[in-house]
Design an enzyme around this catalytic site. Structure first.
Site, PDB file in Angstrom:
ATOM      1  N   HIS A  16      -3.392  18.075 -39.946  1.00 57.57           N
ATOM      2  CA  HIS A  16      -1.987  18.187 -39.547  1.00 57.57           C
ATOM      3  C   HIS A  16      -1.926  18.908 -38.197  1.00 57.57           C
ATOM      4  O   HIS A  16      -2.555  19.964 -38.024  1.00 57.57           O
ATOM      5  CB  HIS A  16      -1.199  18.983 -40.592  1.00 57.57           C
ATOM      6  CG  HIS A  16       0.246  19.132 -40.229  1.00 57.57           C
ATOM      7  ND1 HIS A  16       1.164  18.111 -40.409  1.00 57.57           N
ATOM      8  CD2 HIS A  16       0.926  20.152 -39.668  1.00 57.57           C
ATOM      9  CE1 HIS A  16       2.342  18.518 -39.969  1.00 57.57           C
ATOM     10  NE2 HIS A  16       2.229  19.746 -39.522  1.00 57.57           N
ATOM     11  N   ARG A  40       2.115   8.248 -44.326  1.00 56.22           N
ATOM     12  CA  ARG A  40       2.848   7.893 -45.540  1.00 56.22           C
ATOM     13  C   ARG A  40       2.846   9.082 -46.471  1.00 56.22           C
ATOM     14  O   ARG A  40       1.815   9.754 -46.639  1.00 56.22           O
ATOM     15  CB  ARG A  40       2.160   6.744 -46.289  1.00 56.22           C
ATOM     16  CG  ARG A  40       2.156   5.430 -45.578  1.00 56.22           C
ATOM     17  CD  ARG A  40       3.444   4.672 -45.709  1.00 56.22           C
ATOM     18  NE  ARG A  40       3.860   4.449 -47.083  1.00 56.22           N
ATOM     19  CZ  ARG A  40       5.086   4.071 -47.432  1.00 56.22           C
ATOM     20  NH1 ARG A  40       6.016   3.897 -46.521  1.00 56.22           N
ATOM     21  NH2 ARG A  40       5.405   3.881 -48.702  1.00 56.22           N
ATOM     22  N   ASN A  66      -9.218  10.409 -34.731  1.00 53.57           N
ATOM     23  CA  ASN A  66      -9.930  11.343 -35.623  1.00 53.57           C
ATOM     24  C   ASN A  66     -10.930  10.590 -36.499  1.00 53.57           C
ATOM     25  O   ASN A  66     -12.049  11.060 -36.717  1.00 53.57           O
ATOM     26  CB  ASN A  66      -8.937  12.114 -36.493  1.00 53.57           C
ATOM     27  CG  ASN A  66      -8.330  13.278 -35.749  1.00 53.57           C
ATOM     28  OD1 ASN A  66      -9.014  14.267 -35.483  1.00 53.57           O
ATOM     29  ND2 ASN A  66      -7.072  13.161 -35.382  1.00 53.57           N
ATOM     30  N   LEU A 111       4.096  18.953 -49.415  1.00 56.93           N
ATOM     31  CA  LEU A 111       3.796  18.317 -48.140  1.00 56.93           C
ATOM     32  C   LEU A 111       3.226  19.313 -47.118  1.00 56.93           C
ATOM     33  O   LEU A 111       3.860  20.324 -46.819  1.00 56.93           O
ATOM     34  CB  LEU A 111       5.073  17.671 -47.576  1.00 56.93           C
ATOM     35  CG  LEU A 111       4.899  16.904 -46.269  1.00 56.93           C
ATOM     36  CD1 LEU A 111       4.052  15.662 -46.471  1.00 56.93           C
ATOM     37  CD2 LEU A 111       6.250  16.565 -45.669  1.00 56.93           C
ATOM     38  N   ASP A 112       2.030  19.014 -46.605  1.00 57.24           N
ATOM     39  CA  ASP A 112       1.383  19.785 -45.529  1.00 57.24           C
ATOM     40  C   ASP A 112       1.091  21.246 -45.900  1.00 57.24           C
ATOM     41  O   ASP A 112       0.891  22.068 -45.010  1.00 57.24           O
ATOM     42  CB  ASP A 112       2.223  19.763 -44.241  1.00 57.24           C
ATOM     43  CG  ASP A 112       2.356  18.358 -43.670  1.00 57.24           C
ATOM     44  OD1 ASP A 112       1.455  17.540 -43.895  1.00 57.24           O
ATOM     45  OD2 ASP A 112       3.365  18.095 -43.001  1.00 57.24           O
ATOM     46  N   GLY A 121      -6.290   6.198 -34.778  1.00 64.50           N
ATOM     47  CA  GLY A 121      -7.520   6.473 -35.512  1.00 64.50           C
ATOM     48  C   GLY A 121      -8.572   7.226 -34.712  1.00 64.50           C
ATOM     49  O   GLY A 121      -9.769   7.109 -35.001  1.00 64.50           O
TER      50      GLY A 121
HETATM   51  C1  GAR Z   1      -3.321  13.548 -35.235  1.00 61.97           C
HETATM   52  O1  GAR Z   1      -2.916  14.446 -34.235  1.00 61.97           O
HETATM   53  C2  GAR Z   1      -3.037  14.118 -36.605  1.00 61.97           C
HETATM   54  O2  GAR Z   1      -3.138  15.515 -36.667  1.00 61.97           O
HETATM   55  C3  GAR Z   1      -1.612  13.669 -36.808  1.00 61.97           C
HETATM   56  O3  GAR Z   1      -1.531  12.397 -36.258  1.00 61.97           O
HETATM   57  C4  GAR Z   1      -2.489  12.272 -35.211  1.00 61.97           C
HETATM   58  C5  GAR Z   1      -3.318  11.035 -35.484  1.00 61.97           C
HETATM   59  O4  GAR Z   1      -4.102  10.712 -34.392  1.00 61.97           O
HETATM   60  N1  GAR Z   1      -1.279  13.672 -38.201  1.00 61.97           N
HETATM   61  C6  GAR Z   1      -0.045  13.850 -38.649  1.00 61.97           C
HETATM   62  O5  GAR Z   1       0.915  14.017 -37.933  1.00 61.97           O
HETATM   63  C7  GAR Z   1       0.067  13.846 -40.162  1.00 61.97           C
HETATM   64  N2  GAR Z   1       1.345  14.307 -40.560  1.00 61.97           N
HETATM   65  P1  GAR Z   1      -5.292   9.660 -34.556  1.00 61.97           P
HETATM   66  O6  GAR Z   1      -4.705   8.416 -35.247  1.00 61.97           O
HETATM   67  O7  GAR Z   1      -5.692   9.339 -33.156  1.00 61.97           O
HETATM   68  O8  GAR Z   1      -6.369  10.300 -35.361  1.00 61.97           O
END
Ligand code: GAR
Length: 195
Positions: free
Chosen positions: A115, A97, A16, A150-151, A14
């Site tokens: 992403h 998910r 971000n 997706l994405d 978490g």
């Molecule tokens: C981030 O780098 C985000 O871009 C990626 O997971 C990480 C989460 O980090 N998201 C994905 O891969 C989505 N497909 P965080 O939990 O420290 O924010």
């Protein structure tokens, strides 16, 4: 002016989400972050980000996807939780998910994702390893609207970092992540200023 609500979905660290909570609290953040984080929801009860959010006084919910017989059932329960906080934007931040078309349609136009690649390159998993193996000189991250593909929803912002000759996937991931913490709040502030 009443601040709009954000609901953030996470599955893990978490970081971000933490960057967004902190940006939303700084009233002077680029002078225009007109939103508060109303709730953080995780599909994993042990997600470290959930404990951090709770420690900050943000409402938190854990919704274990393994307790539901189908994706549709899980997404219906998730939507009920989300709607309880009346979000202007639903923010996916490391939420691992795949969501059903019904859920995506419900929040069409107001759900964002981050992403860790320069989309449309490298949708899906293992983005950093794939960027290194492809010989990319640059990698990065993308904030985009969520659609049923997706994405691949419309791109709202990107951050670019160099790929260094010595990079491991982990080193590149850390470089990208540090830029994500600047990118996501900036894109949200920009979007909120236009709402
Ligand atoms: C981030 O780098 C985000 O871009 C990626 O997971 C990480 C989460 O980090 N998201 C994905 O891969 C989505 N497909 P965080 O939990 O420290 O924010």
């Amino acid at each position: 002016m009443k601040k709009q609500n954000l609901v953030i979905l996470i599955s893990g660290a978490g970081s971000n989400m933490q960057a967004i909570v902190q940006a939303a609290r700084r009233d002077d953040w680029e002078g225009r972050f007109g939103a508060r984080v109303a709730a953080v929801i995780s599909n994993r009860a042990d997600a470290p980000g959930l404990a951090w959010a709770a420690s900050q006084g943000v409402a938190t919910h854990a919704l274990d996807h393994r307790a539901y017989a189908s994706r549709e059932d899980f997404d219906a329960a998730l939507a009920a939780l989300v709607d309880g906080h009346d979000p202007a934007l639903l923010v996916l931040a490391g939420f691992m998910r795949i969501l059903t078309p019904g859920f995506v349609g419900r929040y069409e136009g107001r759900m964002l994702n981050i992403h860790p690649s320069l989309l449309p390159a490298f949708p899906g998993l293992h983005t950093h390893r794939r960027a290194i193996e492809a010989g990319c000189a640059f990698a990065g991250s993308t904030v985009h609207r969520v659609t049923t593909e997706l994405d691949l929803g419309p791109i709202l912002g990107q951050a670019v970092v160099p790929v260094l000759p010595s990079d491991t996937p982990e080193a590149l991931a850390a470089r990208v992540l540090s830029q994500e913490h600047l990118l996501y709040p900036r894109v949200l502030a920009d979007l909120l200023s236009k709402m």
